[in-house]
Scaffold this active site. Structure first.
Site, PDB file in Angstrom:
ATOM      1  N   HIS A 249      17.189  -3.294  32.701  1.00  0.00           N
ATOM      2  CA  HIS A 249      15.902  -3.379  32.010  1.00  0.00           C
ATOM      3  C   HIS A 249      16.038  -3.301  30.490  1.00  0.00           C
ATOM      4  CE1 HIS A 249      14.317  -3.049  35.981  1.00  0.00           C
ATOM      5  NE2 HIS A 249      14.747  -1.819  36.146  1.00  0.00           N
TER       6      HIS A 249
ATOM      7  N   ASP B  42      12.963   5.457  34.461  1.00  0.00           N
ATOM      8  CA  ASP B  42      13.805   4.427  35.058  1.00  0.00           C
ATOM      9  C   ASP B  42      14.733   3.865  33.990  1.00  0.00           C
ATOM     10  OD1 ASP B  42      15.009   2.251  36.227  1.00  0.00           O
ATOM     11  OD2 ASP B  42      13.186   1.474  37.151  1.00  0.00           O
TER      12      ASP B  42
END
Length: 267
Positions: free
Chosen positions: A182, A177
């Site tokens: 993030h 991911d």
């Protein structure tokens, strides 16, 4: 093609491969310690069942590539049903399809279902702006019946610490991911988060470690897992798991619920 026209469509079949290093990296990324040798040492390795979710990520990503999801879409909830243990390494064939598309009025919920001999996983994606097409609303969160709740025995609730660590989102990115929110403060600020946030899938998978501890189980013996993503987590925050003896759970940071409606079972 409108989102609701994707309901029931096949996303194809893909064979994915991995080795022991991939499984160990994943275990470390969700918080396994160096003392849990059967999760982080190849000579004793048991592959965590939630590792399957990284192997299946290509399916919802395929819809994003097609433009079905946009920047407003959010991963609302996740389920995983484990059929048998993942091998330490090798190849797995996965088949994916679009499941139900529920009409929530101003938004829609799109289910992406991935099947294999080892597991079935379902992503539920909340898609603003795609509702109002005249479809079924789908199931809603069940409201407890007051009389039944009063008559039922009160379940035992256990609270257990659920730590995250500062580099967790950066490490979890290496499992697949790579979304910028993030890791990049500019990207997270663009969605109203002053700091990069932890991947929801990482939070849910990491929860299985304290859940196993609280329920006297081994995390590799996971058989089912589900939960709704209710709030952001910043890597390094110290969360708390509240779990009943039935396997119902939530995860909180202070007064904020970050995983709600959770359910877990182990063999």
């Amino acid at each position: 093609m409108s989102l609701h026209e994707w309901a029931g469509r096949s996303l194809g079949t893909r064979t994915v491969s991995y080795d022991e290093s991939d499984a160990i990296l994943y275990a470390l990324a969700i918080g396994a310690s160096e003392e849990q040798l059967d999760l982080v040492f190849e000579d004793q390795l048991r592959v965590l069942p939630t590792f399957a979710l990284t192997l299946a990520q290509w399916a919802p990503d395929a819809l994003a590539v097609e433009g079905v999801f946009d920047h407003r879409s959010m991963h609302g909830s996740q389920t995983l049903e484990v059929h048998k243990s993942l091998p330490r390494s090798g190849e797995i064939t996965l088949t994916a399809r679009v499941g139900n598309i529920w009409d929530k009025g101003s938004a829609a919920i799109c289910e992406v279902v991935i099947d294999s001999d080892y597991f079935t996983a379902t992503w539920s994606i909340f898609c603003p702006g795609h509702g109002g097409f005249g479809g079924e609303r789908g199931p809603s969160v069940a409201q407890p019946d007051a009389a039944a709740a009063k008559a039922a025995a009160t379940p035992t609730i256990t609270e257990v610490a659920f730590p995250t660590f500062a580099t967790q989102a950066a490490l979890y990115r290496l499992t697949g991911d790579r979304h910028h929110i993030h890791i990049d403060p500019a990207a997270s600020a663009a969605i109203g988060q002053p700091k990069p946030i932890l991947q929801g899938m990482c939070t849910l998978a990491a929860a299985t470690l304290p859940l196993a501890q609280a329920l006297g189980a081994h995390p590799a013996d996971l058989r089912s897992l589900s939960g709704r993503f209710s709030g952001p987590v910043v890597p390094g925050q110290q969360l708390t798991i509240r779990v009943s003896d039935t396997g119902a759970f939530d995860a909180v940071y202070g007064e904020t619920t970050v995983i709600s409606g959770g359910a877990v079972s182990f063999s």
